[in-house]
Write an enzyme that holds these catalytic residues in place. Structure first.
Site, mmCIF file in Angstrom:
data_model
loop_
_atom_site.group_PDB
_atom_site.id
_atom_site.type_symbol
_atom_site.label_atom_id
_atom_site.label_comp_id
_atom_site.label_asym_id
_atom_site.label_seq_id
_atom_site.Cartn_x
_atom_site.Cartn_y
_atom_site.Cartn_z
ATOM 1 N N SER A 217 0.862 -1.187 0.000
ATOM 2 C CA SER A 217 0.000 0.000 0.000
ATOM 3 C C SER A 217 0.891 1.226 0.000
ATOM 4 C CB SER A 217 -0.959 -0.026 1.187
ATOM 5 O OG SER A 217 -0.274 0.134 2.397
ATOM 6 N N GLY A 219 0.094 4.639 0.164
ATOM 7 C CA GLY A 219 -0.616 5.870 0.521
ATOM 8 C C GLY A 219 -1.552 6.308 -0.593
ATOM 9 N N ALA A 220 -1.531 7.613 -0.912
ATOM 10 C CA ALA A 220 -2.448 8.160 -1.921
ATOM 11 C C ALA A 220 -2.209 7.572 -3.314
ATOM 12 C CB ALA A 220 -2.327 9.678 -1.959
ATOM 13 N N ASP A 249 -5.713 -0.998 7.217
ATOM 14 C CA ASP A 249 -6.561 -2.080 7.730
ATOM 15 C C ASP A 249 -7.745 -2.310 6.787
ATOM 16 O OD1 ASP A 249 -4.793 -1.965 9.862
ATOM 17 O OD2 ASP A 249 -6.056 -0.548 10.953
HETATM 18 P P1 ATP Z 1 -2.395 2.003 8.507
HETATM 19 O O1 ATP Z 1 -2.168 3.282 9.255
HETATM 20 O O2 ATP Z 1 -3.833 1.608 8.528
HETATM 21 O O3 ATP Z 1 -1.481 0.902 8.943
HETATM 22 P P2 ATP Z 1 -0.805 1.931 6.111
HETATM 23 O O4 ATP Z 1 0.316 2.871 6.367
HETATM 24 O O5 ATP Z 1 -0.568 0.483 6.261
HETATM 25 O O6 ATP Z 1 -2.073 2.346 6.983
HETATM 26 P P3 ATP Z 1 -1.267 3.343 3.595
HETATM 27 O O7 ATP Z 1 -0.427 2.895 2.479
HETATM 28 O O8 ATP Z 1 -0.921 4.604 4.288
HETATM 29 O O9 ATP Z 1 -1.379 2.130 4.647
HETATM 30 O O10 ATP Z 1 -2.781 3.449 3.106
HETATM 31 C C1 ATP Z 1 -3.490 2.311 2.710
HETATM 32 C C2 ATP Z 1 -4.259 2.572 1.441
HETATM 33 O O11 ATP Z 1 -5.246 3.560 1.693
HETATM 34 C C3 ATP Z 1 -3.475 3.092 0.255
HETATM 35 O O12 ATP Z 1 -2.843 2.048 -0.447
HETATM 36 C C4 ATP Z 1 -4.588 3.737 -0.577
HETATM 37 O O13 ATP Z 1 -5.305 2.748 -1.298
HETATM 38 C C5 ATP Z 1 -5.469 4.325 0.520
HETATM 39 N N1 ATP Z 1 -5.092 5.707 0.809
HETATM 40 C C6 ATP Z 1 -4.264 6.143 1.792
HETATM 41 N N2 ATP Z 1 -4.168 7.488 1.768
HETATM 42 C C7 ATP Z 1 -4.934 7.913 0.740
HETATM 43 C C8 ATP Z 1 -5.266 9.181 0.199
HETATM 44 N N3 ATP Z 1 -4.778 10.312 0.705
HETATM 45 N N4 ATP Z 1 -6.109 9.217 -0.860
HETATM 46 C C9 ATP Z 1 -6.628 8.096 -1.380
HETATM 47 N N5 ATP Z 1 -6.365 6.875 -0.920
HETATM 48 C C10 ATP Z 1 -5.532 6.772 0.124
HETATM 49 MG MG MG Z 2 -0.531 -0.570 8.097
#
Ligand code: ATP
Ligand code: MG
Ligand code: MG
Length: 309
Positions: A217, A219-220, A249
């Protein structure tokens, strides 16, 4: 049912303040308390999607009792948490209304005894035969051996239950060596694991170390999947403003929901990308916005990437 394991459950407190500053007394404009811990978040999203879901892990003390009481109100969700003598931790997220960003404070969690860890393994073994998939999520509390996830992965594999791992650091490293079906690292976790910042190279490296499939994943920028049957990207139409806590999650929940319904990889990724973006969009951390989810799922596509997996 889908089984989620949260060894370090939590009660998540969110404080909203107008502007966060050091050496200042703040007026809290809004407070939220939620059942938390990564697998608990995954389970709540799955249950809201209508999937029968069972939660195991540890809970104890007044916070543990509060957590269980809050979960008892969720349709489709079954509580199979193992009681412990210690007290379930709290986390505090302070949301700065002016900047829109969140400052997070996480307690380490209670120390788990050897007997409590044995009780968890027993509960897990008895739940596995009824599970169509299992997700192992989050950090390990003090007292739980660093190879805990590796053990739980081997158990799931010998029971023939697909197993997903979402953690970081050494528990992730050891877990991958036990050959889980899927891991869901974020960009930082993947870089830390493999020493390379290029997500595609890193995802392939994680597969070589033992993960059958990797969904990173970013982020955005959405999701990148490297699987035995191909590689895909799935990204939201644009960055969503909001609270990214728990977005990862929701990725896990979307992937598991798709797996349980027999969806193919592109469809699973679309669900996961839409559900996670809809989680960022929702005002409360860890909840998803239903209308945004349906709208995004119709607009997001998964694009196949060239090159052998
Ligand atoms: P967590 O805090 O739940 O452990 P993480 O750091 O494991 O999160 P991220 O990669 O930050 O996961 O976010 C997970 C998914 O959420 C991203 O792959 C994307 O699909 C979506 N996402 C996160 N931020 C954005 C955003 N600003 N706009 C659109 N989608 C987003
Ligand atoms: Mg995570
Ligand atoms: Mg993140």
């Amino acid at each position: 049912m889908i089984l989620t394991v949260t060894l370090n459950t939590a009660v998540d407190l969110t404080y909203h303040v107008p502007t966060l500053r050091r050496h200042t007394t703040h007026r809290v404009t809004e407070t939220q308390d939620r059942p938390g811990g990564k697998g608990v978040n995954v389970a709540r999203v799955l249950a809201r999607l209508g999937h029968p879901t069972t939660v195991t892990g540890f809970a104890g003390g007044p916070t543990g009792a509060w957590l269980r009481e809050a979960l008892s109100g969720e349709p489709h969700l079954k509580d199979a948490l193992v009681p412990i003598g210690g007290t379930t931790r709290r986390t505090v997220a302070v949301v700065d209304a002016a900047g829109g960003d969140t400052t997070q404070f996480n307690e380490p969690g209670p120390t788990v005894t050897a007997a409590e860890w044995e009780a968890l393994k027993k509960a897990y073994a008895s739940l596995l035969p009824g599970a169509e998939a299992v997700a192992l999520c989050g950090s390990l509390p003090p007292g739980v051996p660093v190879g805990a996830y590796a053990h739980l992965i081997r158990e799931a594999r010998s029971a023939g239950v697909p197993v997903l791992l979402d953690t970081s650091g050494e528990p992730l490293r050891r877990g991958i060596a036990a050959r889980p079906d899927l891991v869901k690292p974020n960009a930082a976790e993947l870089a830390d694991l493999t020493g390379t910042r290029d997500p595609r190279h890193a995802a392939r490296a994680a597969r070589r170390r033992g993960a059958r499939a990797v969904v990173a994943s970013l982020g955005a920028e959405g999701l990148l999947a490297e699987t035995p049957v191909g590689a895909w990207r799935a990204a939201p139409p644009g960055p969503v403003r909001g609270n990214p806590t728990g977005a990862g999650d929701s990725v896990v929940a979307g992937l598991l929901a798709g797996l349980a319904e027999g969806a193919d990889w592109p469809d699973r990724l679309v669900r996961a990308a839409a559900l996670s973006a809809a989680t960022v969009h929702a005002s409360a951390a860890g909840e998803y916005d239903e209308a945004a989810y349906r709208d995004l799922a119709a607009r997001i596509t998964a694009t196949a990437l060239p090159g052998a997996a």
